[in-house]
Design an enzyme around this catalytic site. Structure first.
Site, PDB file in Angstrom:
ATOM      1  N   HIS A  94       0.829  -1.198   0.000  1.00  0.00           N
ATOM      2  CA  HIS A  94       0.000   0.000   0.000  1.00  0.00           C
ATOM      3  C   HIS A  94       0.869   1.255   0.000  1.00  0.00           C
ATOM      4  O   HIS A  94       1.785   1.376   0.801  1.00  0.00           O
ATOM      5  CB  HIS A  94      -0.929  -0.009   1.218  1.00  0.00           C
ATOM      6  N   HIS A 129       6.544  18.650 -14.375  1.00  0.00           N
ATOM      7  CA  HIS A 129       7.397  17.576 -14.891  1.00  0.00           C
ATOM      8  C   HIS A 129       8.656  17.440 -14.033  1.00  0.00           C
ATOM      9  O   HIS A 129       9.116  16.324 -13.765  1.00  0.00           O
ATOM     10  CB  HIS A 129       7.756  17.864 -16.354  1.00  0.00           C
ATOM     11  N   ASN A 141       4.444  10.032 -19.151  1.00  0.00           N
ATOM     12  CA  ASN A 141       5.026   9.492 -17.925  1.00  0.00           C
ATOM     13  C   ASN A 141       3.958   9.491 -16.841  1.00  0.00           C
ATOM     14  O   ASN A 141       3.168  10.436 -16.752  1.00  0.00           O
ATOM     15  CB  ASN A 141       6.201  10.359 -17.458  1.00  0.00           C
TER      16      ASN A 141
END
Length: 132
Positions: free
Chosen positions: A20, A99, A123
């Site tokens: 998790h 980014h 991405n």
């Protein structure tokens, strides 16, 4: 030999070991991988495999609670974003960061999976959920 699911042993191991809140990144050809972070290079040629093909495999095999995307994808690759968002279940939280921030976040992922994708800002960081 497995006959279904993730057949690539490195991809399968990463998926199997996610706990998790653990994270894995799927990136395009140009995404840098920080030193010390596991890199799984799937790129065969420019465009193969695609970002979406690799993303589909992970979305079919892991429980995702949150994703991180570069904010720049909205303007520079809206078609990729549109396709990606249609694949997510309604309960997946979508977080946009710069980014540069996404690249910094890659220091803490379990692995970066490099695809042959050659479109900008393709991405994503997938954050594993828990099935309780």
């Amino acid at each position: 030999m497995k006959k279904e699911g993730i057949l690539n042993s490195e991809l399968a191991k990463i998926a199997d070991d996610l706990g998790h809140t653990d994270q894995v990144c799927i990136g395009d050809l140009g995404l840098p991988v920080p030193s010390g972070v596991k890199k799984i290079d799937l790129a065969l040629t420019r465009g193969k495999p695609t970002f979406q093909e690799v993303l589909d495999i992970y979305l079919e095999n892991i429980l995702v609670e949150k994703i991180y995307l570069a904010d720049e994808i909205k303007e520079n690759n809206p078609e990729q974003l549109k396709i990606l968002l249609t694949k997510l279940s309604a309960d997946v939280e979508v977080v946009f960061v710069s980014h540069e921030t996404l690249k910094l976040m890659n220091h803490d992922v379990k692995a970066v999976v490099r695809t042959g994708e050659n479109t900008p800002y393709s991405n994503i960081i997938l954050q594993s959920g828990v099935a309780l």
